[in-house]
Write a protein that holds these residues in place. Structure first.
Motif, short mmCIF file in Angstrom:
data_model
loop_
_atom_site.label_atom_id
_atom_site.label_comp_id
_atom_site.label_asym_id
_atom_site.label_seq_id
_atom_site.Cartn_x
_atom_site.Cartn_y
_atom_site.Cartn_z
N ASP A 72 0.80 -1.22 0.00
CA ASP A 72 0.00 0.00 0.00
C ASP A 72 0.84 1.27 0.00
OD1 ASP A 72 1.06 -0.14 2.50
OD2 ASP A 72 -0.85 -0.02 3.57
N LYS A 73 2.15 1.12 -0.05
CA LYS A 73 3.02 2.31 -0.01
C LYS A 73 3.57 2.68 -1.39
CE LYS A 73 4.48 1.64 4.77
NZ LYS A 73 5.64 1.42 5.71
N ILE A 74 3.79 1.69 -2.24
CA ILE A 74 4.34 1.96 -3.56
C ILE A 74 3.22 1.88 -4.59
CG2 ILE A 74 6.05 1.26 -5.30
CD1 ILE A 74 7.56 -0.17 -3.06
N PRO A 75 3.05 2.92 -5.42
CA PRO A 75 1.98 2.89 -6.42
C PRO A 75 2.31 1.98 -7.61
CG PRO A 75 3.22 4.93 -6.59
CD PRO A 75 3.75 4.22 -5.38
N PHE A 76 1.24 1.59 -8.32
CA PHE A 76 1.35 0.68 -9.45
C PHE A 76 0.85 1.32 -10.73
CE2 PHE A 76 1.08 -2.13 -5.82
CZ PHE A 76 1.84 -3.24 -6.15
N ILE A 77 1.40 0.85 -11.85
CA ILE A 77 0.78 0.99 -13.16
C ILE A 77 0.57 -0.42 -13.68
CG2 ILE A 77 1.15 1.65 -15.58
CD1 ILE A 77 2.74 4.03 -14.64
N LEU A 78 -0.63 -0.72 -14.20
CA LEU A 78 -0.90 -2.00 -14.82
C LEU A 78 -1.02 -1.81 -16.32
CD1 LEU A 78 -3.55 -3.64 -12.44
CD2 LEU A 78 -1.05 -3.62 -12.25
N THR A 79 -0.37 -2.67 -17.09
CA THR A 79 -0.45 -2.60 -18.54
C THR A 79 -0.93 -3.93 -19.09
OG1 THR A 79 1.77 -3.41 -19.15
CG2 THR A 79 1.59 -1.12 -18.44
N GLY A 80 -1.68 -3.88 -20.18
CA GLY A 80 -2.19 -5.09 -20.80
C GLY A 80 -3.35 -4.78 -21.72
N SER A 81 -4.01 -5.81 -22.20
CA SER A 81 -5.17 -5.62 -23.06
C SER A 81 -6.34 -5.11 -22.21
CB SER A 81 -5.56 -6.93 -23.73
OG SER A 81 -6.07 -7.84 -22.76
N ARG A 82 -7.36 -4.61 -22.89
CA ARG A 82 -8.52 -4.10 -22.16
C ARG A 82 -9.14 -5.20 -21.28
NH1 ARG A 82 -12.02 0.14 -22.26
NH2 ARG A 82 -10.85 1.16 -23.91
N ASP A 83 -9.26 -6.41 -21.81
CA ASP A 83 -9.84 -7.51 -21.03
C ASP A 83 -8.99 -7.83 -19.81
OD1 ASP A 83 -11.95 -7.73 -22.76
OD2 ASP A 83 -11.12 -9.42 -23.88
N GLU A 84 -7.67 -7.82 -19.98
CA GLU A 84 -6.78 -8.11 -18.84
C GLU A 84 -6.89 -7.03 -17.78
OE1 GLU A 84 -3.27 -10.47 -21.28
OE2 GLU A 84 -3.30 -8.28 -21.23
N LEU A 85 -6.99 -5.78 -18.20
CA LEU A 85 -7.07 -4.67 -17.25
C LEU A 85 -8.38 -4.70 -16.47
CD1 LEU A 85 -5.60 -1.82 -19.47
CD2 LEU A 85 -4.47 -2.95 -17.57
N HIS A 86 -9.46 -5.05 -17.14
CA HIS A 86 -10.77 -5.05 -16.47
C HIS A 86 -10.83 -6.03 -15.31
CE1 HIS A 86 -13.64 -2.36 -18.40
NE2 HIS A 86 -12.96 -2.53 -19.52
N LYS A 87 -9.99 -7.06 -15.32
CA LYS A 87 -9.99 -8.03 -14.22
C LYS A 87 -9.56 -7.40 -12.91
CE LYS A 87 -8.87 -11.88 -17.32
NZ LYS A 87 -7.81 -12.86 -17.71
N ARG A 101 -3.44 0.60 -21.69
CA ARG A 101 -3.81 -0.45 -22.63
C ARG A 101 -2.70 -0.67 -23.66
NH1 ARG A 101 -8.91 -0.31 -26.85
NH2 ARG A 101 -8.66 -2.41 -27.68
N THR A 102 -2.34 -1.93 -23.87
CA THR A 102 -1.37 -2.27 -24.90
C THR A 102 -2.08 -3.04 -26.01
OG1 THR A 102 -0.80 -4.32 -23.73
CG2 THR A 102 0.55 -2.38 -23.28
N PRO A 103 -1.52 -3.01 -27.24
CA PRO A 103 -0.25 -2.38 -27.58
C PRO A 103 -0.41 -0.87 -27.75
CG PRO A 103 -1.21 -3.34 -29.53
CD PRO A 103 -2.11 -3.72 -28.40
N LEU A 104 0.70 -0.16 -27.63
CA LEU A 104 0.75 1.26 -27.89
C LEU A 104 2.17 1.62 -28.24
CD1 LEU A 104 0.68 3.43 -24.65
CD2 LEU A 104 1.43 1.07 -24.71
N LEU A 105 2.36 2.81 -28.78
CA LEU A 105 3.70 3.23 -29.15
C LEU A 105 4.60 3.23 -27.92
CD1 LEU A 105 3.10 6.23 -31.58
CD2 LEU A 105 3.88 3.95 -32.17
N PHE A 106 5.81 2.72 -28.08
CA PHE A 106 6.74 2.67 -26.96
C PHE A 106 7.01 4.07 -26.42
CE2 PHE A 106 11.14 2.70 -25.33
CZ PHE A 106 10.98 1.81 -24.28
#
Length: 261
Positions: A72-87, A101-106
């Protein structure tokens, strides 16, 4: 700017992505095991954890669930497809700042991470923004390059797709005729074309593509299993943008594609 811990499944694609990230930001890759991530985060004074959700095993998903619950102290970014993120919507016990959401430009991916690191450093992120997961915000930046893979081998199609989909939009077809039909409806930024296929092989397919005014200028890379000087010479007379041996591996292919774009 703070340090990023990047985690996900231990694949060649993720290792390559980590190498690219290290060129742009202070980043380390750690396999997705809760205890090791927590120990490394404390030791390295990590500012942000980036989790790539694609192709996680059931064991890795369990480790991620524990990590999100216990950290709970370190923040997150989650990356993946829309379906994966919705979970992961509704997981408000974790400080998830962004879904990307991936894929996207690097370049867009790096820019978003840098922007959040800067705001964390300046302590500008409001309490409400720490829980954007509740409003299901997904960051969608510029569209990635579109790659069409043409190969009659389903194993090759699956392997290449799994590697490339994190960075590019990927379509696949199994025959040269299917590739030409595909181009009637969509225009990819690059075609990866198997040199040796039954019925309509790579050279014939490239000839058909070059004969059509609408898509004769679409770049094509030949892919082959055969390292034969005469074949290479014949292939290059057709003026593909590149000729790549499959045996060189997916990392070599990624480097070639990224250098081209």
């Amino acid at each position: 700017m703070g340090k990023v811990l990047f985690t996900g499944n231990r694949s060649e694609a993720n290792e390559h992505l980590n190498e690219k990230l290290q060129e742009k930001i202070d980043c380390i890759f750690v396999e997705l095991k809760e205890q090791r991530i927590l120990e490394t985060a404390e030791k390295e004074k990590v500012t942000l954890i980036v989790v790539h959700l694609t192709a996680l095993s059931s064991e890795e998903r369990v480790e991620l669930a524990r990590l999100l619950h216990d950290t709970d102290k370190i923040p997150f970014i989650l990356t993946g497809s829309r379906d994966e993120l919705h979970k992961y919507f509704g997981r408000t016990e974790a400080r998830i700042l962004r879904f990307i959401r991936t894929p996207l430009l690097f370049s867009a991916f790096v820019a978003e991470i840098k922007r959040i690191l800067t705001r964390l450093e300046e302590r500008e992120i409001a309490e409400s923004e720490l829980y954007e997961i509740e409003s299901k915000v997904i960051v969608e930046k510029e569209q990635p390059k579109h790659i069409l893979i043409v190969d009659d081998d389903p194993v090759v199609l699956r392997t290449m797709s799994n590697v490339l989909r994190g960075l590019f939009r990927v379509s696949v077809v199994k025959t040269g005729n299917a590739a030409v039909s595909f181009l009637a409806n969509e225009r990819p930024d690059l075609i990866l074309l198997d040199y040796q296929m039954p019925l309509c092989d790579g050279p014939q397919t490239l000839g058909a593509i070059r004969s059509q005014e609408a898509y004769k200028d679409i770049p094509v890379f030949f892919l082959t299993d055969v390292n034969d000087a005469a074949m290479v010479k014949d292939a290059l007379t057709l003026n593909p943008q590149d000729y790549i041996l499959k045996s060189a591996g997916v990392r070599h292919l990624l480097q070639k594609i990224e250098a081209f774009f």
